[in-house]
Design an enzyme around this catalytic site. Sequence first.
Site, PDB file in Angstrom:
ATOM      1  N   LYS A  55       0.899  -1.152   0.000  1.00 41.22           N
ATOM      2  CA  LYS A  55       0.000   0.000   0.000  1.00 41.22           C
ATOM      3  C   LYS A  55       0.938   1.202   0.000  1.00 41.22           C
ATOM      4  O   LYS A  55       2.104   1.072   0.343  1.00 41.22           O
ATOM      5  CB  LYS A  55      -0.851   0.023   1.272  1.00 41.22           C
ATOM      6  CG  LYS A  55      -1.873  -1.094   1.382  1.00 41.22           C
ATOM      7  CD  LYS A  55      -2.787  -0.792   2.565  1.00 41.22           C
ATOM      8  CE  LYS A  55      -3.589  -1.992   2.983  1.00 41.22           C
ATOM      9  NZ  LYS A  55      -4.281  -1.714   4.261  1.00 41.22           N
ATOM     10  N   HIS A 100       1.528   7.210   2.567  1.00 44.46           N
ATOM     11  CA  HIS A 100       0.838   8.467   2.286  1.00 44.46           C
ATOM     12  C   HIS A 100       1.068   9.501   3.387  1.00 44.46           C
ATOM     13  O   HIS A 100       1.793   9.251   4.339  1.00 44.46           O
ATOM     14  CB  HIS A 100      -0.655   8.219   2.053  1.00 44.46           C
ATOM     15  CG  HIS A 100      -1.325   7.508   3.191  1.00 44.46           C
ATOM     16  ND1 HIS A 100      -1.374   8.032   4.451  1.00 44.46           N
ATOM     17  CD2 HIS A 100      -1.964   6.315   3.238  1.00 44.46           C
ATOM     18  CE1 HIS A 100      -2.021   7.206   5.230  1.00 44.46           C
ATOM     19  NE2 HIS A 100      -2.381   6.144   4.530  1.00 44.46           N
ATOM     20  N   HIS A 105       0.856   8.483   7.033  1.00 45.29           N
ATOM     21  CA  HIS A 105       2.050   7.847   7.602  1.00 45.29           C
ATOM     22  C   HIS A 105       3.155   8.866   7.848  1.00 45.29           C
ATOM     23  O   HIS A 105       3.963   8.704   8.745  1.00 45.29           O
ATOM     24  CB  HIS A 105       2.570   6.746   6.673  1.00 45.29           C
ATOM     25  CG  HIS A 105       1.674   5.553   6.643  1.00 45.29           C
ATOM     26  ND1 HIS A 105       1.040   5.133   5.508  1.00 45.29           N
ATOM     27  CD2 HIS A 105       1.292   4.704   7.622  1.00 45.29           C
ATOM     28  CE1 HIS A 105       0.302   4.076   5.789  1.00 45.29           C
ATOM     29  NE2 HIS A 105       0.429   3.788   7.070  1.00 45.29           N
TER      30      HIS A 105
HETATM   31  N1  ARG Z   1       0.514  -0.290   9.844  1.00 44.51           N
HETATM   32  C1  ARG Z   1      -0.448   0.381  10.635  1.00 44.51           C
HETATM   33  C2  ARG Z   1      -1.229   1.365   9.780  1.00 44.51           C
HETATM   34  O1  ARG Z   1      -0.798   1.775   8.734  1.00 44.51           O
HETATM   35  C3  ARG Z   1       0.174   1.129  11.805  1.00 44.51           C
HETATM   36  C4  ARG Z   1       0.883   0.270  12.810  1.00 44.51           C
HETATM   37  C5  ARG Z   1       1.065   0.948  14.139  1.00 44.51           C
HETATM   38  N2  ARG Z   1       1.785   0.159  15.087  1.00 44.51           N
HETATM   39  C6  ARG Z   1       1.269  -0.872  15.765  1.00 44.51           C
HETATM   40  N3  ARG Z   1       2.047  -1.534  16.587  1.00 44.51           N
HETATM   41  N4  ARG Z   1       0.015  -1.233  15.623  1.00 44.51           N
HETATM   42  O2  ARG Z   1      -2.316   1.752  10.148  1.00 44.51           O
END
Ligand code: ARG
Length: 566
Positions: free
Chosen positions: A127, A130, A133
């Site tokens: 993905k 963006h 992030h």
């Molecule tokens: N990959 C997730 C997202 O894009 C965020 C992860 C955050 N960290 C965690 N330990 N859940 O929404």
Amino acid sequence: MINYKMKLSELIQQYIPQLELKEIQDLLEIPPNTEMGDFAFPCFKLAKTLKKSPQIIAEELVNKIDIPNYVERVKNTGPYLNFFLDRKYFVQDIVQEVLKSRSKYGAQNIGDGKTICIDFSAPNIAKPFHVGHLRSTVIGNALYRIHNYLGYNCIGINHLGDWGTQFGKVIVAYKNWGVKEEIEKDPINTLLNLYVKFHDEAVNKPSLEDEAREWFVKMEAGDEEALSLWKWFSTETLKELKKIYEILGVSFDYFTGESFYNDKIDSVINELKGKSLLKESEGATLVDLDEYNMPPCLVQKKDGSTLYATRDIAAALYRKNNYDFEKCIYVTDYSQNLHFSQWFKVIELMGYTWANDLVHVPFGRVTHEGKRIQTRKGTVVLLEDVLTGAIERVKEIVEEKNPNLNNKEQVAKDVGVGAVIFNDLSNNRIKDISFSWDTAFSFEGETGPYVQYTHARACSVLKKSNQNVDADVNYDLLTDDITVDVVRLIQQFPQVILDAQRKNEPSLITRYVVDLAQAFNRFYNQHHINVEDQELKKARLAIVESSKLVIKNALDLLGIKAPEEM
Ligand code: ARG
């Protein structure tokens, strides 16, 4: 450097032993304008114990207090006691400290080497990365730097979304419509297009969804074809991501994504079972959280595959065992509030008291010119475009305004990227922000380029002076309002850092550095610096140098470069 608040509290206590030192400290405030002094002590609280009006108490105290050398005068204004610091003493005290500590001015050791894990950025493989992030990345990076500066041992973890049903979708899409060479050439965009196409096609052909789920189940079962495709998508994406982090100047101690915990899940599920926390519901396995007014935390779907929360629980246990953190901070947008509350609760129910040390630091959503950013529909602003766009804009401005600048490429990068980071950190983190090209790159107002430009201006004045700056100057020359305003702000810096850490709020530093830059610019506009009078010149240069150092330290904490010329 004197801790003025502390000192004054001690002084006041000598005259009012009825109050605890801590109480006095809490009461002592910084008045809204400097005509009311540097500190004000309200006497309301004493009225009851002393059985006198606060006005009378203030008046009596003023007559009693023996004024110490760092205070110029004490005045009573109604129920308040106003303290005016001795300007010469104050400016000398602060400037000497800054010029001695330099890049360490503001650093403190409250962390005492204790470990803080910071889980941030964490984009999803296949993905796009963006602007949402980006917010996690810059907030997390600033929190890392702030904690480090305060003596904590920080561990930055990129919990990449490199596992989950979306891979099943991408595998199906790739098998139907993918081209190998395209992925190699432009992995993030190509994989995103495949992901978007999958959703478009699945509207009319729902069986695609089943196929995708099957592929993810295969991945979890260790199927070779599924895993090799997954591995390939991940490696290609990661290469690309690292380029983005390199442009942003952000690094991580560990790139341990969700897949890292695959072999640690079984033991978590066993532990949950052993602690009788699991329930079956329609074939799925979950932890019931009804009692806590939350929907259940799903740990295993009916096809046996695991979930985002399951991997988060495994990751927390792993981190506690391996890093023995004092706090583990998670930086994501607030749409994940429930997710974190749910699995934090599960950790608590497992009997771990350190569940209290898990901290979710949520931030507002990022919309683009008013629209939500959604991966599936493909309406995303790609971070890479934002960054390269920013750098290009700065290059144009530099070409126009300062074509002979050395190191143009580097400066354009520092300022372009700095503008984006600063824009993102300008708002209280919980506020939703609308990303717009115009505000992000504005060079006026409360922006990164404005602060960076102020720093470069200070550097250029110092360079032109052709003289070494030290703190051995005539401080009688530095007691005017405008100069003292600058020094007052400089004095607040260590406290601002502490507040930013306590609230996990880097925007306090962003706002602070704008105030400091504005105060410095007023100083610069009012006072000639490279004047004939050598004594005066030397004194003013000490202010320039101090301001420059503090602006640089503040930008550093935000993860923003401070070029010396621009
Ligand atoms: N990959 C997730 C997202 O894009 C965020 C992860 C955050 N960290 C965690 N330990 N859940 O929404």
